[in-house]
Design a protein around this motif. Structure first.
Motif, short mmCIF file in Angstrom:
data_model
loop_
_atom_site.label_atom_id
_atom_site.label_comp_id
_atom_site.label_asym_id
_atom_site.label_seq_id
_atom_site.Cartn_x
_atom_site.Cartn_y
_atom_site.Cartn_z
N PRO A 1 0.83 -1.22 0.00
CA PRO A 1 0.00 0.00 0.00
C PRO A 1 0.86 1.26 0.00
CG PRO A 1 0.08 -0.91 2.20
CD PRO A 1 0.81 -1.89 1.32
N TYR A 2 1.53 1.51 -1.11
CA TYR A 2 2.46 2.65 -1.19
C TYR A 2 1.78 3.97 -0.84
CZ TYR A 2 5.37 -0.68 -3.81
OH TYR A 2 6.10 -1.77 -4.18
N GLY A 3 0.58 4.17 -1.39
CA GLY A 3 -0.10 5.44 -1.16
C GLY A 3 -0.39 5.70 0.31
N ARG A 4 -0.80 4.66 1.04
CA ARG A 4 -1.10 4.85 2.46
C ARG A 4 0.17 5.10 3.26
NH1 ARG A 4 -5.81 0.34 3.69
NH2 ARG A 4 -7.33 1.13 2.17
N ILE A 5 1.24 4.44 2.88
CA ILE A 5 2.52 4.67 3.58
C ILE A 5 3.00 6.10 3.34
CG2 ILE A 5 4.95 3.98 3.65
CD1 ILE A 5 3.96 1.11 2.98
N ALA A 6 2.85 6.57 2.11
CA ALA A 6 3.22 7.96 1.82
C ALA A 6 2.35 8.93 2.61
CB ALA A 6 3.09 8.23 0.32
N GLU A 7 1.08 8.58 2.81
CA GLU A 7 0.18 9.43 3.58
C GLU A 7 0.61 9.49 5.04
OE1 GLU A 7 -4.61 9.79 4.63
OE2 GLU A 7 -3.86 8.27 3.23
N ILE A 8 1.04 8.36 5.59
CA ILE A 8 1.54 8.34 6.96
C ILE A 8 2.77 9.24 7.07
CG2 ILE A 8 2.56 6.91 8.78
CD1 ILE A 8 0.86 4.60 7.76
N TYR A 9 3.68 9.13 6.11
CA TYR A 9 4.88 9.97 6.11
C TYR A 9 4.51 11.45 6.09
CZ TYR A 9 8.81 12.57 4.17
OH TYR A 9 9.77 13.53 3.94
N ASN A 10 3.60 11.83 5.20
CA ASN A 10 3.20 13.23 5.09
C ASN A 10 2.54 13.73 6.37
OD1 ASN A 10 4.19 13.55 2.48
ND2 ASN A 10 2.26 12.95 1.53
N THR A 11 1.75 12.87 7.02
CA THR A 11 1.07 13.27 8.25
C THR A 11 2.06 13.49 9.38
OG1 THR A 11 -0.92 12.04 7.62
CG2 THR A 11 -0.65 12.57 9.96
N VAL A 12 3.02 12.59 9.51
CA VAL A 12 3.98 12.65 10.62
C VAL A 12 5.08 13.67 10.35
CG1 VAL A 12 5.65 11.34 11.99
CG2 VAL A 12 3.51 10.27 11.29
N CYS A 13 5.61 13.69 9.13
CA CYS A 13 6.82 14.46 8.84
C CYS A 13 6.57 15.70 7.99
CB CYS A 13 7.84 13.58 8.12
SG CYS A 13 8.29 12.08 9.00
N GLY A 14 5.34 15.89 7.52
CA GLY A 14 5.09 16.95 6.55
C GLY A 14 5.41 18.36 6.99
N GLU A 15 5.40 18.62 8.31
CA GLU A 15 5.68 19.97 8.79
C GLU A 15 7.17 20.26 8.88
OE1 GLU A 15 3.71 20.83 12.40
OE2 GLU A 15 1.68 20.57 11.59
N LYS A 16 7.98 19.20 8.96
CA LYS A 16 9.43 19.41 9.15
C LYS A 16 10.26 18.93 7.96
CE LYS A 16 9.36 19.29 14.21
NZ LYS A 16 9.96 18.69 15.43
N LEU A 17 9.74 18.01 7.18
CA LEU A 17 10.48 17.44 6.06
C LEU A 17 9.69 17.64 4.77
CD1 LEU A 17 11.68 14.07 7.66
CD2 LEU A 17 12.87 16.26 7.64
N PRO A 18 10.36 17.55 3.61
CA PRO A 18 9.63 17.69 2.34
C PRO A 18 8.54 16.64 2.21
CG PRO A 18 12.01 17.80 1.99
CD PRO A 18 11.82 17.37 3.41
N LYS A 19 7.37 17.06 1.77
CA LYS A 19 6.29 16.11 1.60
C LYS A 19 6.52 15.23 0.37
CE LYS A 19 2.44 18.38 3.96
NZ LYS A 19 1.03 18.80 3.87
N CYS A 20 5.97 14.04 0.43
CA CYS A 20 6.05 13.11 -0.70
C CYS A 20 4.87 13.41 -1.61
CB CYS A 20 6.02 11.67 -0.20
SG CYS A 20 5.96 10.46 -1.53
N LEU A 21 5.14 14.00 -2.76
CA LEU A 21 4.08 14.37 -3.70
C LEU A 21 3.88 13.34 -4.79
CD1 LEU A 21 4.86 18.18 -4.12
CD2 LEU A 21 3.31 17.08 -2.50
N LYS A 22 4.92 12.51 -5.01
CA LYS A 22 4.83 11.50 -6.06
C LYS A 22 5.68 10.30 -5.68
CE LYS A 22 5.47 10.80 -11.03
NZ LYS A 22 5.89 11.42 -12.32
N LEU A 23 5.14 9.13 -5.92
CA LEU A 23 5.86 7.90 -5.63
C LEU A 23 6.53 7.40 -6.90
CD1 LEU A 23 3.29 6.15 -3.28
CD2 LEU A 23 5.62 6.83 -2.66
N SER A 24 7.81 7.70 -7.00
CA SER A 24 8.57 7.24 -8.15
C SER A 24 8.91 5.77 -8.00
CB SER A 24 9.86 8.06 -8.28
OG SER A 24 10.67 7.88 -7.13
N THR A 25 9.45 5.19 -9.05
CA THR A 25 9.87 3.78 -9.00
C THR A 25 10.93 3.57 -7.92
OG1 THR A 25 9.39 3.49 -11.36
CG2 THR A 25 10.84 1.87 -10.32
N LYS A 26 11.85 4.52 -7.79
CA LYS A 26 12.90 4.41 -6.78
C LYS A 26 12.30 4.42 -5.38
CE LYS A 26 17.07 6.67 -5.01
NZ LYS A 26 18.00 7.83 -5.16
#
Length: 271
Positions: free
Chosen positions: A180-205
């Motif tokens: 579930p890449y999208g949900r994991i990215a959402e967790i990252y944005n929720t926890v880290c979005g205020e201090k770290l760059p948000k994940c706007l796109k999930l590349s292959t890497k």
């Protein structure tokens, strides 16, 4: 006869700044968080120190709280900016300025009865709408990671993917590989979005790096297949001040950096 009972000096007193004292009284912290905060104050201001290196096991001994719960409370206090660390996960701890505190807003209607779905089963997603952070286990020690993951929470459900039928003699793709890449990215944005760059796109890497975390096995368990473990992991990453930009270059980590296998193991083995 006077009703005033004088205090006897039975071993000394710890002074507390009035503003800090009143702030702690008014802060909507959990009981464990408040007890841990008071223990930290005792070991810092009690010895005329601005900050001090305090082991979670020592606070556990003082407070009677399990070490795992102490570690979780410390992470929550750091996340709410009540306390700070000078460096990494074993660095000195001190109280942050009161005007920087960011205590979670609580439900002001405590007596209001919660509506329970008629079917008796919550339809809330464990990932998109996570439980309150105070219920998240942030104990990420390598030895305890299996117990922390196996004892609480449910598995992250794999995202449905349309896949072509397997070629002859090729095994079908296992459900665990449909991450579930999208949900994991959402967790990252929720926890880290205020201090770290948000994940706007999930590349292959980025997907490949998340795949490595998803399939990381420790003592027979895959910890990153639990939604709350991702939350706890990203929360602990924010305690590394170098990663959140407090360095001479202003550099900050991102989701690619935090999902690299060597950085994951560094965080898990640090506590």
């Amino acid at each position: 006869m006077s009703n005033i009972i004088p205090l006897r000096n039975t071993g000394g007193f710890t002074r507390m700044d009035n503003d800090l004292y009143e702030a702690l009284i008014g802060a909507d912290l959990s009981g464990r968080e408040l007890r841990v905060a008071l223990a930290i104050h005792r070991q810092t201001a009690g010895y005329n120190l601005e900050n001090a290196r305090i082991a979670a096991s020592y606070i556990a001994q003082m407070s009677g709280i399990h070490r795992e719960d102490v570690s979780r409370a410390i992470c929550e206090l750091i996340r709410q900016r009540v306390i700070y660390r000078v460096g990494g996960s074993r660095s000195p701890i001190g109280f942050a300025p009161i005007n920087e505190w960011a205590i979670d807003k609580k439900n002001t209607h405590q007596n209001k009865q919660k509506v329970v779905p008629q079917c008796g089963v919550s339809t809330t997603s464990n990932v998109a709408f996570l439980p309150h952070n105070k219920d998240i286990n942030t104990n990420l020690t390598a030895d305890a990671v299996v117990a922390a993951v196996a004892s609480t929470g449910e598995d992250l459900e794999s995202e449905p993917e349309e896949q072509a039928p397997p070629e002859p003699d090729q095994p079908a793709v296992a459900k665990a590989d449909r991450i579930p890449y999208g949900r994991i990215a959402e967790i990252y944005n929720t926890v880290c979005g205020e201090k770290l760059p948000k994940c706007l796109k999930l590349s292959t890497k980025r997907k490949n790096l998340i795949n490595g975390c998803w399939n990381l096995e420790i003592n027979g368990v895959h910890p990153f297949r639990k939604g709350e473990f991702w939350t706890a992991y990203f929360t602990d990453c924010l305690t590394n001040k170098h990663w959140i930009g407090e360095n001479d270059r202003g550099w900050t980590a991102d989701i690619e950096f935090l999902t690299r296998q060597d950085k994951v193991l560094k965080v898990l083995e640090a506590l």
